[in-house]
Design a protein around this motif. Structure first.
Motif, short mmCIF file in Angstrom:
data_model
loop_
_atom_site.label_atom_id
_atom_site.label_comp_id
_atom_site.label_asym_id
_atom_site.label_seq_id
_atom_site.Cartn_x
_atom_site.Cartn_y
_atom_site.Cartn_z
N UNK A 138 -0.05 36.51 116.96
CA UNK A 138 0.24 37.85 117.48
C UNK A 138 1.56 37.89 118.21
N UNK A 139 1.83 36.87 119.02
CA UNK A 139 3.10 36.80 119.73
C UNK A 139 4.26 36.63 118.75
N UNK A 140 4.06 35.82 117.71
CA UNK A 140 5.11 35.62 116.71
C UNK A 140 5.45 36.93 116.00
N UNK A 141 4.42 37.73 115.68
CA UNK A 141 4.67 39.03 115.05
C UNK A 141 5.45 39.94 116.00
N UNK A 142 5.13 39.91 117.28
CA UNK A 142 5.88 40.70 118.25
C UNK A 142 7.35 40.28 118.29
N UNK A 143 7.58 38.98 118.32
CA UNK A 143 8.95 38.47 118.36
C UNK A 143 9.71 38.87 117.10
N UNK A 144 9.07 38.74 115.95
CA UNK A 144 9.71 39.13 114.69
C UNK A 144 10.03 40.63 114.71
#
Length: 141
Positions: free
Chosen positions: A26-32
């Motif tokens: 979820x955090x990776x999707x936010x960063x992307x």
């Protein structure tokens, strides 16, 4: 009777690691999503400010490119919110309501931005025979 305890501890450790992976996703999707918005805005601005291009980007084309970046970034941000809300250890009705509110706000933003950029609502298809090409589509590459 130590075997069930070891198995249950292993299961708890396994589930905790899965929970961490889901939160990281979820955090990776936010960063992307944020990177897409920032990169799109920077590249669009550079294309707009570059006077030596064969076909310089007009203000309308600039707005369209920045808007597309924001729309794509919002999709990733919504995905990150959904994944993190689903992965909560003890989900509550409040978590679901907050997720629903976030998704509704971001969906409304996407619809209104699409309407502004394309001149039509997302569910109104554009017929290929009657639609004039947009400024970006008509410019030779």
């Amino acid at each position: 009777m130590s075997a069930p305890t070891n198995e249950s501890e292993a299961l708890v450790t396994y589930l905790a690691s899965i929970h961490e992976i889901i939160n990281f996703s979820g955090l990776a999707l936010d960063v992307v999503g944020v990177l897409i918005i920032v990169t799109g805005a920077v590249l669009s601005t550079l294309a707009f400010l570059t006077p030596w291009r064969a076909h310089p980007l007009t203000y309308r084309g600039y707005r369209k490119n920045v808007g597309r970046s924001i729309l794509l970034g919002l999709e990733f941000l919504v995905g990150g919110d959904i994944i993190r809300t689903v992965s909560v250890e003890h989900p509550s009705l409040e978590n679901v309501f907050v997720l629903g509110l976030i998704v509704m706000i971001r969906t409304a933003m996407s619809f209104t931005m699409e309407a502004e950029l394309e001149g039509r609502w997302p569910w109104q298809g554009r017929s290929l025979e009657t639609a004039a090409p947009s400024e970006d589509e008509s410019a030779p590459s």
